[in-house]
Design an enzyme around this catalytic site. Structure first.
Site, PDB file in Angstrom:
ATOM      1  N   GLY A   1      38.625  38.880  47.672  1.00 58.04           N
ATOM      2  CA  GLY A   1      39.343  39.825  46.817  1.00 58.04           C
ATOM      3  C   GLY A   1      38.888  41.254  47.057  1.00 58.04           C
ATOM      4  O   GLY A   1      38.461  41.618  48.168  1.00 58.04           O
ATOM      5  N   ASN A   2      38.952  42.060  46.003  1.00 55.92           N
ATOM      6  CA  ASN A   2      38.656  43.494  46.136  1.00 55.92           C
ATOM      7  C   ASN A   2      37.253  43.758  46.654  1.00 55.92           C
ATOM      8  O   ASN A   2      37.062  44.447  47.657  1.00 55.92           O
ATOM      9  CB  ASN A   2      38.806  44.160  44.763  1.00 55.92           C
ATOM     10  CG  ASN A   2      40.257  44.371  44.417  1.00 55.92           C
ATOM     11  OD1 ASN A   2      41.015  44.873  45.224  1.00 55.92           O
ATOM     12  ND2 ASN A   2      40.637  43.963  43.225  1.00 55.92           N
ATOM     13  N   VAL A   3      36.251  43.218  45.946  1.00 49.06           N
ATOM     14  CA  VAL A   3      34.861  43.481  46.340  1.00 49.06           C
ATOM     15  C   VAL A   3      34.597  42.894  47.726  1.00 49.06           C
ATOM     16  O   VAL A   3      33.997  43.545  48.596  1.00 49.06           O
ATOM     17  CB  VAL A   3      33.871  42.880  45.311  1.00 49.06           C
ATOM     18  CG1 VAL A   3      32.436  43.057  45.783  1.00 49.06           C
ATOM     19  CG2 VAL A   3      34.052  43.524  43.944  1.00 49.06           C
ATOM     20  N   ALA A   4      35.054  41.660  47.947  1.00 52.97           N
ATOM     21  CA  ALA A   4      34.786  40.980  49.223  1.00 52.97           C
ATOM     22  C   ALA A   4      35.360  41.762  50.397  1.00 52.97           C
ATOM     23  O   ALA A   4      34.742  41.836  51.465  1.00 52.97           O
ATOM     24  CB  ALA A   4      35.371  39.569  49.179  1.00 52.97           C
TER      25      ALA A   4
ATOM     26  N   LYS B   1      29.528  43.903  25.224  1.00 51.57           N
ATOM     27  CA  LYS B   1      30.678  43.301  25.888  1.00 51.57           C
ATOM     28  C   LYS B   1      31.838  43.249  24.911  1.00 51.57           C
ATOM     29  O   LYS B   1      31.632  42.997  23.707  1.00 51.57           O
ATOM     30  CB  LYS B   1      30.331  41.859  26.311  1.00 51.57           C
ATOM     31  CG  LYS B   1      31.208  41.331  27.394  1.00 51.57           C
ATOM     32  CD  LYS B   1      30.789  41.852  28.744  1.00 51.57           C
ATOM     33  CE  LYS B   1      31.751  41.470  29.838  1.00 51.57           C
ATOM     34  NZ  LYS B   1      31.345  41.991  31.148  1.00 51.57           N
TER      35      LYS B   1
ATOM     36  N   GLY C   1      35.862  33.709  48.158  1.00 53.80           N
ATOM     37  CA  GLY C   1      36.638  34.807  47.589  1.00 53.80           C
ATOM     38  C   GLY C   1      36.754  35.929  48.592  1.00 53.80           C
ATOM     39  O   GLY C   1      35.781  36.292  49.269  1.00 53.80           O
TER      40      GLY C   1
END
Ligand code: NAD
Length: 437
Positions: free
Chosen positions: A231-234, A125, A229
């Protein structure tokens, strides 16, 4: 004077500057944990004594951006399956300890995610501690910052391979790429894989399907799915769920503009979109068949778990449990099945990790994760985790960790424990000596 773990990231920056700009903590072949300089000894000591976040990590490299003055970190957990691969987070931290712990925890999580996904990559990471005094949203600043981070990654000679993560965008990765080949998630124009949100959503849906099937609850058709949420993924997830004929989706987001946009897109569809606030946790009380945390980490905690009216939690967010042991137990006590985040949301890294091997339309190397044939697909891995938990009377988190740790110990079939060799070589070459910068 050794630096205290309570010190601010600014103090670590000053310490590193005085040392020539670089430092590290590494685990030597003998098992001993060494700091590059006596000034960093207290951080090495924290690692030696810690039993929660330090899991025999192989190395933590730190440096100060020569012009930006920002604090750069590369955390390498385990490199048996390949070099440490994982995203680059750009985030503010109150203390060196918070920065260190986040990197340790997230890199160990990447080892497990990559291993369960069957990727020949280890776990790593990157973290840039956000400098709140800088104009960190400005493109110019970011271009310089990320280009410097790329140089830092190059200096590590490939033991850490970076990617996109929270706070990092595709243009940022393009800037990283200007100075290192050891990055993924670069824009398609540079031969990268681009936005991973669509594949991530598809993977989470496969995990939901695997879990529902294992619980004898059939398919997603006719089910109610609630999510925090939008957002993008959702958004991709909502589209995929509607294709699977769910009865209803309930989603909330704190971004009113996003909700307005989605109300347009899903007009007439069985999608209830709510505008919420950061303090509003009412979505956790929505009666549903599946609850998907799709916004932030740490959202499954003593406040929210008693509110849940579902049998299954399966979502995209990383580190959903605020306290792994306590909150996992609370979910079990309530009879709620939890699909560990790294089992469900692997497709983000799967989509980009092997982009150096080229791209095929509807790539079989990606698609096999989303089917049911390959034993290691998301659907099958989810079922394996649930079955192991049931068989051994352990939590799904313990089962997933056990399976992941077994896989993470396997050596790369061609390159063996290459990452560790690179780390040893960096130490032997005096990576942290001022003259090598
Ligand atoms: P995103 O930023 O596009 O979406 C997150 C959404 O959550 C935003 O719209 C934001 O307004 C909303 N939000 C934030 N706080 C909230 C709150 N308290 N209540 C309700 N809504 C809130 O991010 P994303 O790319 O869709 O990722 C979602 C999650 O999945 C993140 O935790 C991310 O780390 C994780 N994840 C993403 C990917 C990927 O491929 N994008 C891969 C693996 C994991």
């Amino acid at each position: 004077m050794p630096l205290s773990p309570d010190a601010s990231p600014r103090e670590l920056i000053e310490t590193l500057r005085a040392l020539g700009g670089r430092g590290y903590i590494v685990r030597r072949a003998s098992g001993g944990i060494e700091a590059s300089h006596p000034e960093l000894e207290s951080l090495a000591q924290l690692c030696r004594e810690d039993t929660r976040d330090f899991l025999d990590h192989e190395a933590v490299f730190m440096a100060v951006g020569p012009e930006s003055g920002a604090l750069f970190g590369a955390f390498v957990h385990r490199t048996c399956r390949g070099q440490g691969a994982g995203g680059l987070r750009h985030w503010p931290y109150p203390s060196v300890e918070a920065w260190l712990r986040d990197g340790l925890r997230l890199s160990a999580g990447m080892t497990r995610k990559n291993a369960v996904a069957g990727l020949w990559w280890g776990g790593g990471k990157g973290i840039i501690a956000r400098d709140e005094t800088a104009d960190w949203r400005a493109r110019d600043y970011r271009n310089r910052l990320y280009a410097e981070y790329g140089r830092f990654v190059s200096s590590l000679q490939g033991c850490y391979v970076t990617a996109e993560d929270a706070g990092t965008t595709p243009p940022d990765m393009a800037a990283v790429f200007t100075n290192t080949r050891h990055t993924t998630c670069i824009p398609p124009d540079f031969g990268g894989s681009g936005n991973p949100s669509g594949p991530t959503a598809r993977g989470v849906i496969c995990a939901m399907e695997g879990a529902l099937d294992a619980l004898g609850r059939g398919s997603l058709a006719g089910k109610v799915v609630a999510m925090q949420g939008a957002g993008n993924v959702a958004t991709y997830m909502m589209r995929g769920l509607l294709e699977r004929k769910v009865a209803k989706i309930i989603a909330c987001d704190i971004d009113e503009r996003r909700i307005t946009m989605l109300r347009d897109e899903f007009a007439g569809a069985p999608v209830e979109l709510r505008v919420s606030t950061p303090e509003d946790i009412s979505i956790f009380a929505a009666p549903c068949d599946v609850f998907a945390p799709n916004a932030l980490g740490g959202v499954l905690n003593p406040e929210t778990i008693p509110m849940l009216q579902t049998e299954l939690v399966c979502g995209a967010a990383n580190n959903q449990l605020l306290d792994d042991r306590r909150d996992m137990q609370a979910l079990r006590d309530r009879g709620i099945t939890y699909v560990p985040d790294f089992v469900a949301n692997r497709m983000g890294i799967v989509n980009c990790a092997n982009e150096g091997y080229g791209e095929v339309h509807e790539d079989p190397a990606i698609e096999r994760h989303l089917g049911r044939e390959w034993t290691n697909s998301v659907f099958n891995a989810t079922q394996r985790v649930l079955a192991r938990a049931k068989r051994d009377h352990i939590s799904t988190a313990q089962a997933a960790n056990t399976i992941a740790d077994e896989l993470a110990a396997e050596l790369h079939p061609i390159w063996g424990h290459r990452g560790l060799q690179i780390i040893e070589s960096l130490v032997a070459q005096g990576w942290a000596r001022p003259s090598s910068n």
